[in-house]
Scaffold this active site. Structure first.
Site, PDB file in Angstrom:
ATOM      1  CG  LEU A   1      -5.718   5.981  18.442  1.00 14.45           C
ATOM      2  CD1 LEU A   1      -6.763   6.575  19.144  1.00 14.45           C
ATOM      3  CD2 LEU A   1      -5.370   6.549  16.729  1.00 14.45           C
TER       4      LEU A   1
ATOM      5  CD  GLU B   1      -0.477  -4.027  14.333  1.00 14.84           C
ATOM      6  OE1 GLU B   1      -0.802  -2.821  14.095  1.00 14.84           O
ATOM      7  OE2 GLU B   1       0.262  -4.652  13.581  1.00 14.84           O
TER       8      GLU B   1
ATOM      9  CG  HIS C   1      -0.194  -0.051   2.448  1.00 15.02           C
ATOM     10  ND1 HIS C   1       0.396  -1.179   3.115  1.00 15.02           N
ATOM     11  CD2 HIS C   1       0.086   1.098   3.499  1.00 15.02           C
ATOM     12  CE1 HIS C   1       1.032  -0.713   4.259  1.00 15.02           C
ATOM     13  NE2 HIS C   1       0.825   0.249   4.499  1.00 15.02           N
TER      14      HIS C   1
ATOM     15  CB  THR D   1      -5.786  -2.378  15.322  1.00 14.10           C
ATOM     16  OG1 THR D   1      -7.049  -2.168  14.927  1.00 14.10           O
ATOM     17  CG2 THR D   1      -5.058  -2.924  14.264  1.00 14.10           C
TER      18      THR D   1
ATOM     19  CG  ASP E   1       0.422   7.093   6.800  1.00 11.80           C
ATOM     20  OD1 ASP E   1       0.554   6.253   7.825  1.00 11.80           O
ATOM     21  OD2 ASP E   1      -0.302   6.743   6.109  1.00 11.80           O
TER      22      ASP E   1
ATOM     23  CD  GLU F   1      -5.781  -1.174   9.408  1.00  5.86           C
ATOM     24  OE1 GLU F   1      -5.387  -1.052  10.538  1.00  5.86           O
ATOM     25  OE2 GLU F   1      -6.643  -0.533   8.763  1.00  5.86           O
TER      26      GLU F   1
END
Length: 652
Positions: free
Chosen positions: A597, A594, A307, A555, A315, A401
């Protein structure tokens, strides 16, 4: 039927057509061939597979959809008679009706399975005789029995008597006597030529020798596997731009992480950096990183990141897809390659799953490109398998994902449901075909409208009402299954690449916790997780992961229920994590976690620790310079997480 040397088998049922008409859904032929009539199910030859047939990974049987013709549900199978098996065996089942979770199996009341002759023994002998005759007429092996310059001796012309013999009831049946033998007809040793014993060509011998060496190499690597870990391991996700770091600084940071008990690191391996030109892979930086990890004594888990980086939470760097991919997309039309929303905007974060098998980029389909990338990685790094590299995460969509890009930050804000991403040309065509196949042509041009990425769900007729209608259930089953099929395709080629070495693979699922307590589960369904109408999206995903031997990575482990439970958030992250973990356990799949945030307080660390008993491993996002400092909660977290025993995964 056997016209023109082709055997045709037709399986049809009027009751099957009536069943589809009353229940909806699809009637499927679950079948295989029996070549030796010993009851064994074997995979059919490719020449025998009709349209609408799906191979099943590592299964001997295949699935073919029935088609409705002349009031009957029908499957027509043709095969060249010289390729035909003796029998085929089958069971029929119905799925996808009014209850999406229900499957109805139609079996033989005596034996459980049906069988039908495809090529009986009598036909087989006839076919073999015909083929042998054709070989002889073309000058097959018998033509080598004569020396050069010799001709095959011919029998003398037979002489028939002109006398008419009447056949009366009392007379003996007439049989013409054989002509007298001529000594010249007899074969002699000096006329016969010995046919040389067939030998493998030099190239075939070399290929087999190379294959044997490869098999020994693979077995030697797999023999090094030693998964005797008893407690939950903690990894740390490295920064997105680690490829810009100096190697000595990487080594210092790896050492600091090891000193506080971290098991290993996780790192994106960016497709856009490695394959700048088609089939030319530059792994040099990542190789240096693995060599550093080997010296320090920690593991590395790479993410096959197919991706774009840039546009998601956290990011801080921009790494697009390879330029040659973007150029091809521009030439073909971006809405043929990338996901497209209702307004016609294409998202170049990840190639649409609708393009998996319908689009060729520089001569290869996207799935083939991903497979080649992973094979190249495997060849480059296999010497580190089971020492530094024990697990690989396979990118399956935006942010790595398995989901649709339903909530891009440029258009969406929390807690919006997002939008459906089914408007690229390939997905529109797939939806139209699906509607026609299931006798809903009137829905082929109808798509859900949620009134914008960040709109209030109550303003959307689809979210507030239509999601629970026949149309809503029908659309969501297609939309979710289309995403699952993409995950299955990519994970299956990953398994083909890594399973032979005993390397673990995983896939990542997004924890979309907002709007979770609503009836529509808007954030989840727009992303492709069909978690309403009594359907368990995470069970569907876990079942697909199980088929491919993949770990279920989830997540939002750190988020506590309570802060955003009221309107408009309607969030329940703890219940969501429990549902996903239960689905993984039900299907015998490893469950990893995971944080979604940044974690900056002990309450969040404690929330993760409370879930430690269900985790096989945990990856902390993301590396910071002060993680190893005295007094940092992360040091205490690593110590406590390491006390959790690794759960034993029971086979489903």
């Amino acid at each position: 039927r056997r016209p023109d040397n082709v055997i045709e088998v037709v399986i049809s049922s009027e009751k099957g057509a009536d069943f589809i008409g009353s229940k909806g859904g699809q009637l499927i032929l679950h079948w295989a061939v029996d070549t030796d009539d010993d009851g064994t199910w074997s995979r059919p030859p490719k020449q025998m597979l009709p349209d609408g047939t799906h191979y099943r990974f590592e299964k001997q049987s295949v699935h073919t959809n029935f088609k409705l013709e002349d009031g009957k549900a029908q499957v027509k199978i043709t095969v060249p008679d010289h390729k035909a098996p003796m029998k085929m065996r089958f069971i029929i089942f119905h799925t996808g009706g009014q209850d999406p979770n229900a499957k109805f199996w139609f079996k033989n009341s005596h034996d459980g399975e049906f069988e039908v002759y495809v090529c009986p023994e009598l036909w087989k002998r006839d076919i073999e005789f015909r083929i042998e005759k054709e070989k002889n007429q073309k000058g097959g092996i018998f033509s080598t029995l004569f020396r050069k310059g010799q001709t095959q001796p011919q029998a003398p012309e037979r002489q028939f008597s002109s006398e008419v013999i009447e056949d009366t009831p009392d007379s003996e049946p007439f049989m013409e006597p054989s002509p007298p033998r001529n000594p010249e007809w007899h074969w002699s040793e000096n006329q016969a030529v010995t046919v040389p014993k067939l030998k493998r060509s030099a190239s075939e011998e070399e290929r087999l020798k190379a294959q044997e060496e490869e098999d020994r190499r693979v077995a030697a690597i797999k023999a090094k596997a030693n998964d005797d870990r008893t407690h939950v391991k903690v990894n740390v996700m490295m920064p997105l731009d680690i490829h810009k770091w100096a190697l000595p600084s990487i080594e210092r940071r790896f050492q600091r992480l090891k000193d506080i008990g971290v098991h290993g690191v996780m790192c994106d391996m960016w497709w856009g950096l490695v394959e700048a030109e088609p089939r030319r892979y530059d792994f040099s930086f990542y190789m240096s990183m693995v060599e550093i990890a080997e010296r320090v004594g920690i593991e590395v888990e790479f993410v096959m990141s197919f991706h774009k980086c840039g546009g998601n939470v956290g990011d801080n760097v921009y790494i697009p897809l390879p330029r040659w991919v973007r150029k091809e997309a521009d030439e073909m039309g971006r809405n043929r390659v990338f996901y497209t929303d209702r307004s016609g905007d294409s998202n170049d974060e990840y190639i649409s799953c609708g393009a998996d098998e319908t689009v060729r980029i520089k001569g290869r389909t996207p799935v083939c490109i991903y497979s080649d990338f992973m094979q190249a990685f495997s060849r480059q790094f296999d010497k580190f398998f089971h020492t530094v590299l024990k697990k690989v995460q396979v990118g399956l969509g935006p942010a790595g994902e398995l989901r649709y890009p339903s909530f891009p930050l440029s258009k969406w804000c929390y807690p919006g449901a997002g939008e459906f991403q089914c408007y690229d040309k390939n997905m529109q065509q797939a939806w139209a075909d699906y509607c026609e196949e299931h006798r809903h042509k009137d829905w082929a041009k109808r798509f859900p409208d949620v009134k914008g990425y960040a709109s209030e769900p109550s303003r959307s007729r689809f979210l507030s009402k239509d999601i629970h209608s026949d149309y809503g259930k029908f659309f969501m089953r297609w939309y979710a299954d289309f995403l699952l099929a993409h995950g299955d395709r990519v994970l299956s080629v990953a398994r083909e690449c890594f399973a032979k070495f005993g390397i673990e693979i995983s896939g990542k699922i997004a924890g979309l916790h907002w709007l979770y307590t609503t009836a529509h589960h808007g954030a989840e369904i727009c992303a492709g997780y069909y978690n309403t109408n009594h359907n368990n999206a995470y069970s569907d995903i876990a079942q697909m992961f199980k088929r491919n031997g993949a770990t279920f990575d989830f997540t939002c482990m750190e988020i506590k229920t309570g802060r955003d439970v009221e309107h408009p958030y309607l969030s329940d992250p703890e219940a969501l994590v429990k549902q996903a973990a239960a689905a993984a356990k039900e299907h015998g799949v490893k469950f990893a976690g995971e944080n979604a945030l940044p974690v900056d307080n002990w309450e969040a660390f404690d929330m993760i620790l409370q879930k430690g008993g269900m985790l096989d491993s945990f990856c902390f996002l993301r590396f910071e310079e002060n993680l190893h400092h005295e007094g940092n909660d992360f040091r205490k977290f690593v110590k406590y997480m390491g006390r959790h025993k690794r759960p034993v995964v029971a086979a489903a």
